[in-house]
Enzyme design. Structure first.
Site, mmCIF file in Angstrom:
data_model
loop_
_atom_site.group_PDB
_atom_site.id
_atom_site.type_symbol
_atom_site.label_atom_id
_atom_site.label_comp_id
_atom_site.label_asym_id
_atom_site.label_seq_id
_atom_site.Cartn_x
_atom_site.Cartn_y
_atom_site.Cartn_z
ATOM 1 N N PRO A 132 0.755 -1.408 0.050
ATOM 2 C CA PRO A 132 -0.107 -0.050 0.117
ATOM 3 C C PRO A 132 0.821 1.249 -0.172
ATOM 4 O O PRO A 132 0.857 1.988 0.877
ATOM 5 C CB PRO A 132 -0.804 -0.030 1.206
ATOM 6 C CG PRO A 132 -0.042 -0.804 2.359
ATOM 7 C CD PRO A 132 0.805 -1.907 1.334
ATOM 8 N N CYS A 133 1.516 1.558 -0.994
ATOM 9 C CA CYS A 133 2.229 2.719 -1.340
ATOM 10 C C CYS A 133 1.602 3.990 -1.316
ATOM 11 O O CYS A 133 1.981 5.199 -1.058
ATOM 12 C CB CYS A 133 3.239 2.638 -2.363
ATOM 13 S SG CYS A 133 2.153 2.554 -4.033
ATOM 14 N N HIS A 134 0.150 3.905 -1.526
ATOM 15 C CA HIS A 134 -0.709 5.094 -1.140
ATOM 16 C C HIS A 134 -0.823 5.461 -0.005
ATOM 17 O O HIS A 134 -1.121 6.719 0.396
ATOM 18 C CB HIS A 134 -2.022 4.786 -1.866
ATOM 19 C CG HIS A 134 -2.873 3.481 -1.179
ATOM 20 N ND1 HIS A 134 -2.533 2.262 -1.486
ATOM 21 C CD2 HIS A 134 -3.985 3.835 -0.207
ATOM 22 C CE1 HIS A 134 -3.363 1.485 -0.578
ATOM 23 N NE2 HIS A 134 -3.961 2.344 0.223
#
Lengths: 248, 186
Positions: free
Chosen positions: A150-152
């Protein structure tokens, strides 16, 4: 004419490879629903290798991985629940071919829970390269498996969400859908508040940590830096780990 | 009618779609590549590695080829050439390490997933010959495996090994002769 037993014996030495060998060579792909629309997902016998939105999936995969891509009968076990819930911890990923630094960055991003965000500098400190904040941004921008890593959930410390593989607008939508109060994060950042502490527990957290969200307004104290919070007698939270030198 | 309609299904599929074409290529030649890899290397695990590597390299090469080059491809000889290059490089890398003690490392050519009974039957018939093959010098083993295990014509073996047809024939006949001698000595 009788057959030469040596030649017959040699011909009998031919063998078929095991069924599973093809899966060591080729990746499989499926289309799956996700919070930001339909995605194409490629996976190997090691795990999910690539997540793509929009056109040009096969070409992009081939260019990046150089591996044959065959249709899959069904998605790999655990993929659909991981996309639906945003909880991806148990899902195997295939991160071969990445540098140790890239892999460390992705593993660090993977530990951020749904509904929370961390600054880029936090990832840099987590992977033992506190000055490599820009390189962290680049590594996250090259994340082959967005949503699953989950780089967001890695955002700018000034309150802006920052860049995203699928665009900044998608990043904001995802974070709101996961329950991150972006307005509040921005309001705090405008006041130069990047950490929240509780005078009942004596603990200082990132603002989106679930421990910080429970602090009632009368007991809440904002800080610009961790050093200031420590000087005021607060210890870093063991859950969101704003400081790397704190044992879990 | 396209200019490529006269091609075999593998090349036609490769021209239509690289990935579907690859599936055709693998389906058509996996047994051939794997058999050669198994009898050249003498080990099941090495044969799987060699086969996977050969097909992966083939795919990466195809991704860069012009249509004309794919249309003119002789897939069987081309794949076997890729396999032989990988095998020679592996063998060369291994020869730099100390040689394995053959008594301690028997030829292991059994699929770990194979039924025990099937394996026993095949072992009786093939194991001894497979072990003898591994005692042949490399060029004789390559020629015998390509000619008599995977049944390639001499002309194609000459292309794959990049040697004249006469040399292929002499490697094959010397290899067979040596196998008979070795077999008789046991």
């Amino acid at each position: 004419m009788t057959q030469d037993p040596l030649l017959t014996g040699l011909a009998a030495l031919a063998a078929e490879p095991p069924e599973a060998l093809l899966d060591r060579i080729a990746a499989r792909w499926v289309r799956v629903p996700a919070p930001i629309g339909e995605l194409a997902v490629a996976f190997t016998d090691h795990g999910v290798a690539y997540v793509h939105a929009g056109e040009g999936f096969a070409e992009a995969y081939r260019k990046r991985f150089g591996r044959p891509l065959l249709p899959a009968a069904r998605p790999p076990a655990g993929l659909l629940p991981a996309l639906r819930t945003g909880r991806t911890a148990g899902l195997p990923l295939d991160l071969r071919g990445m540098s140790d630094f890239q892999r460390d960055v992705l593993e660090a991003a993977r530990t951020i829970p749904r509904g929370e965000v961390r600054p880029y500098s936090w990832i840099a400190a987590r992977v033992g390269r506190p000055r490599a904040v820009r390189a962290v941004g680049t590594a996250l921008g090259r994340n082959p498996v967005p949503l699953l890593v989950p780089c967001h959930r890695v955002t700018r410390s000034d309150g802006a969400v920052g860049d995203y593989v699928f665009g900044a607008a998608a990043k904001e939508r995802l974070l709101l859908a996961e329950g991150v109060d972006l307005d509040r994060v921005r309001a705090l950042a405008d006041e130069r508040v990047f950490y929240l502490a509780s005078d009942t527990t004596g603990v200082v957290c990132f603002p989106t940590c679930h421990n910080a969200r429970r602090i009632t307004p009368v007991h809440r104290h904002g800080f610009r830096s961790l050093a200031q919070a420590r000087a005021a007698g607060y210890r870093p939270c063991r859950t969101c780990r704003p400081a790397q030198d704190v044992a879990v | 009618m396209s200019e490529f309609d006269c091609l075999d299904p593998v090349r036609k599929a490769l021209l239509d779609d690289l990935d579907e074409g690859f599936a055709e290529l693998y389906g058509a030649y996996r047994g051939l590549v794997f058999s050669a890899a198994l009898r050249l290397s003498g080990r099941w695990a090495d044969a799987e590695d060699l086969t996977a590597e050969a097909f992966l390299r083939a795919y990466r090469a195809l991704a860069g080829y012009e249509r004309r080059r794919i249309a003119e491809l002789q897939p069987r000889a081309w794949l076997m050439t890729i396999l032989m290059n990988i095998w020679r490089n592996c063998a060369r890398a291994k020869s730099r390490k100390p040689p394995p003690d053959l008594r301690e490392e028997p030829v292991d050519d059994v699929d770990p997933g194979e039924d025990v009974e099937d394996a026993a039957v095949r072992r009786e018939t093939g194991q001894e010959l497979a072990e003898l093959l591994s005692l042949l010098p490399e060029e004789q083993r390559a020629a015998v495996v390509l000619r008599h295990v995977v049944d390639l014509p001499v002309s194609e073996i000459a292309t794959v090994l990049k040697i004249p047809q006469g040399t292929v024939k002499s490697h094959v006949s010397r290899g067979l002769k040596r196998l008979r001698t070795l077999g008789g000595a046991r």
